[in-house]
Design a protein around this motif. Structure first.
Motif, mmCIF file in Angstrom:
data_model
loop_
_atom_site.group_PDB
_atom_site.id
_atom_site.type_symbol
_atom_site.label_atom_id
_atom_site.label_comp_id
_atom_site.label_asym_id
_atom_site.label_seq_id
_atom_site.Cartn_x
_atom_site.Cartn_y
_atom_site.Cartn_z
ATOM 1 N N MET A 128 38.054 0.935 -16.749
ATOM 2 C CA MET A 128 37.688 0.636 -15.379
ATOM 3 C C MET A 128 38.282 1.659 -14.401
ATOM 4 O O MET A 128 37.652 2.049 -13.418
ATOM 5 N N THR A 129 39.498 2.106 -14.701
ATOM 6 C CA THR A 129 40.119 3.125 -13.858
ATOM 7 C C THR A 129 39.328 4.423 -13.929
ATOM 8 O O THR A 129 39.118 5.095 -12.912
ATOM 9 N N TRP A 130 38.899 4.769 -15.127
ATOM 10 C CA TRP A 130 38.133 6.010 -15.309
ATOM 11 C C TRP A 130 36.800 5.945 -14.572
ATOM 12 O O TRP A 130 36.386 6.918 -13.936
ATOM 13 N N PHE A 131 36.128 4.806 -14.640
ATOM 14 C CA PHE A 131 34.859 4.650 -13.923
ATOM 15 C C PHE A 131 35.064 4.845 -12.427
ATOM 16 O O PHE A 131 34.266 5.503 -11.753
ATOM 17 N N GLY A 132 36.139 4.253 -11.886
ATOM 18 C CA GLY A 132 36.415 4.411 -10.472
ATOM 19 C C GLY A 132 36.742 5.843 -10.111
ATOM 20 O O GLY A 132 36.374 6.330 -9.039
ATOM 21 N N HIS A 133 37.442 6.543 -11.012
ATOM 22 C CA HIS A 133 37.828 7.938 -10.775
ATOM 23 C C HIS A 133 36.607 8.847 -10.767
ATOM 24 O O HIS A 133 36.484 9.746 -9.924
ATOM 25 N N VAL A 134 35.696 8.611 -11.691
ATOM 26 C CA VAL A 134 34.538 9.496 -11.843
ATOM 27 C C VAL A 134 33.391 9.113 -10.908
ATOM 28 O O VAL A 134 32.767 9.977 -10.289
ATOM 29 N N LEU A 135 33.124 7.819 -10.793
ATOM 30 C CA LEU A 135 31.934 7.364 -10.081
ATOM 31 C C LEU A 135 32.210 6.842 -8.680
ATOM 32 O O LEU A 135 31.286 6.686 -7.884
ATOM 33 N N GLY A 136 33.484 6.530 -8.388
ATOM 34 C CA GLY A 136 33.802 5.917 -7.109
ATOM 35 C C GLY A 136 33.489 4.433 -7.115
ATOM 36 O O GLY A 136 32.902 3.915 -8.067
ATOM 37 N N PRO A 137 33.889 3.705 -6.063
ATOM 38 C CA PRO A 137 33.705 2.252 -6.032
ATOM 39 C C PRO A 137 32.260 1.808 -6.262
ATOM 40 O O PRO A 137 32.017 0.826 -6.968
ATOM 41 N N GLN A 138 31.294 2.501 -5.684
ATOM 42 C CA GLN A 138 29.900 2.095 -5.823
ATOM 43 C C GLN A 138 29.411 2.185 -7.269
ATOM 44 O O GLN A 138 28.426 1.549 -7.650
ATOM 45 N N GLY A 139 30.107 2.994 -8.090
ATOM 46 C CA GLY A 139 29.690 3.166 -9.470
ATOM 47 C C GLY A 139 29.840 1.925 -10.320
ATOM 48 O O GLY A 139 29.204 1.817 -11.381
ATOM 49 N N TYR A 140 30.653 0.965 -9.871
ATOM 50 C CA TYR A 140 30.869 -0.251 -10.669
ATOM 51 C C TYR A 140 29.597 -1.100 -10.775
ATOM 52 O O TYR A 140 29.450 -1.868 -11.729
ATOM 53 N N GLN B 132 49.008 -9.360 -17.981
ATOM 54 C CA GLN B 132 49.267 -9.198 -16.553
ATOM 55 C C GLN B 132 49.370 -7.730 -16.133
ATOM 56 O O GLN B 132 48.871 -7.353 -15.065
ATOM 57 N N PRO B 133 50.008 -6.844 -16.924
ATOM 58 C CA PRO B 133 50.110 -5.440 -16.500
ATOM 59 C C PRO B 133 48.765 -4.724 -16.386
ATOM 60 O O PRO B 133 48.682 -3.690 -15.725
ATOM 61 N N ILE B 134 47.714 -5.248 -17.037
ATOM 62 C CA ILE B 134 46.392 -4.614 -16.930
ATOM 63 C C ILE B 134 45.768 -5.108 -15.626
ATOM 64 O O ILE B 134 44.775 -5.837 -15.604
ATOM 65 N N SER B 135 46.353 -4.687 -14.519
ATOM 66 C CA SER B 135 46.067 -5.311 -13.226
ATOM 67 C C SER B 135 44.723 -4.909 -12.646
ATOM 68 O O SER B 135 44.168 -5.639 -11.820
ATOM 69 N N VAL B 136 44.182 -3.759 -13.035
ATOM 70 C CA VAL B 136 42.879 -3.353 -12.508
ATOM 71 C C VAL B 136 41.806 -4.358 -12.938
ATOM 72 O O VAL B 136 40.884 -4.650 -12.191
ATOM 73 N N ILE B 137 41.939 -4.887 -14.145
ATOM 74 C CA ILE B 137 40.984 -5.877 -14.641
ATOM 75 C C ILE B 137 41.408 -7.294 -14.258
ATOM 76 O O ILE B 137 40.643 -8.049 -13.651
ATOM 77 N N TYR B 138 42.642 -7.649 -14.591
ATOM 78 C CA TYR B 138 43.033 -9.050 -14.471
ATOM 79 C C TYR B 138 43.479 -9.437 -13.069
ATOM 80 O O TYR B 138 43.543 -10.628 -12.746
ATOM 81 N N GLY B 139 43.794 -8.461 -12.218
ATOM 82 C CA GLY B 139 44.006 -8.787 -10.808
ATOM 83 C C GLY B 139 42.723 -9.327 -10.198
ATOM 84 O O GLY B 139 42.720 -10.329 -9.478
ATOM 85 N N ASN B 140 41.606 -8.668 -10.534
ATOM 86 C CA ASN B 140 40.306 -9.162 -10.079
ATOM 87 C C ASN B 140 39.973 -10.490 -10.740
ATOM 88 O O ASN B 140 39.378 -11.381 -10.117
ATOM 89 N N GLY B 141 40.332 -10.634 -12.017
ATOM 90 C CA GLY B 141 40.088 -11.890 -12.709
ATOM 91 C C GLY B 141 40.842 -13.048 -12.086
ATOM 92 O O GLY B 141 40.335 -14.182 -12.030
#
Length: 262
Positions: free
Chosen positions: A1-13, A88-97
């Motif tokens: 998910m971090t890589w997608f945001g880095h390459v595609l930006g927020p809209q890429g999700y 819990q440390p995988i916060s990019v995914i589970y913070g949203n969860g």
């Protein structure tokens, strides 16, 4: 998910998640637009969302049992420190969860307030349905948790009405709006959108008879209950060993030498 945001930006999700959980992309757009891709900010975000989810649990139970403040506080504390959740440390995914989980509990709390406040019933119910739809259509993780909703409704209705038959009718009527949302989601997910990336499996494929399938399902329920309950809390008393950190340290020092492209 971090890589997608880095390459595609927020809209890429939106495109990334369109084949699996299309509505989930909206929350990633919001959170990655605010937090960017700064690691420590996401760790703080993960802790804040866990705290907010705990508050939503407390608020919901406080609406259900307004006089049981101390017991509700202990339930909320145990929820906050539950040791069975290891990611819990995988916060990019589970913070949203956790944001979605907080929305689910808010839907329960708003539902309870609606039943107890007939003059504002549809106001509270409307917000409760929005929270429930936001959570459910974003991820199917919490669909099974909704089994506690009719139980909560019954507990509230039992305080307001006499007679089993009347309580059953009132409980069903209060449950009906949420049941409609759940039914729409299930029809959409199972028959329209389907499962493009994985297939849910209730029974083990090697089970040859219905009796064996049921026995395996019961065994799984028992084993999972023990693992998520007794075993999870016992893990608190386990002293970490050196090997527990070996892979983490190796990955950290190894990845620190990897080049990062701009």
């Amino acid at each position: 998910m971090t890589w997608f945001g880095h390459v595609l930006g927020p809209q890429g999700y939106i495109g990334v998640l369109s084949s699996d959980r299309p509505f989930l992309g909206l929350i990633y757009i919001l959170t990655t637009s605010v937090l960017k891709l700064v690691p420590y900010q996401w760790q703080i975000f993960g802790l804040i969302t866990r705290w907010l989810t705990t508050l939503s649990v407390y608020w919901t139970l406080k609406n259900l049992w307004p006089k049981q403040t101390e017991k509700i506080a202990w339930i909320s504390i145990l929820f906050a420190i539950y040791p069975g959740f290891k990611q819990q440390p995988i916060s990019v995914i589970y913070g949203n969860g956790l944001v979605l989980l907080a929305a689910f509990f808010l839907s329960l709390g708003l539902m309870i307030k609606a039943i107890k406040n007939p003059s504002k019933y549809w106001l509270y119910t409307g917000f409760a349905l929005l929270c429930y739809a936001f959570c459910t259509f974003s991820t199917e993780y919490y669909v099974g948790l909704d089994l506690i909703r009719p139980l909560f409704i019954w507990l509230v209705v039992s305080e307001l009405f006499q007679g089993t038959q009347k309580r059953l009718v009132k409980s069903f009527l209060h449950w009906l709006p949420y049941l409609v949302v759940l039914a729409v989601f299930l029809v959409w997910r199972v028959f329209i959108f389907k499962f493009p990336t994985y297939q849910p499996m209730l029974f083990e494929p090697e089970a040859s008879t219905a009796k064996l399938q049921i026995l395996q399902l019961i065994d799984r329920v028992v084993q999972d209950s023990i693992k998520s309950g007794w075993t999870a809390w016992l893990s608190v008393f386990r002293i970490p060993q050196t090997d527990d950190f070996a892979h983490t340290l190796r990955f950290y020092f190894g990845s620190s030498w990897l080049p990062v492209s701009g």
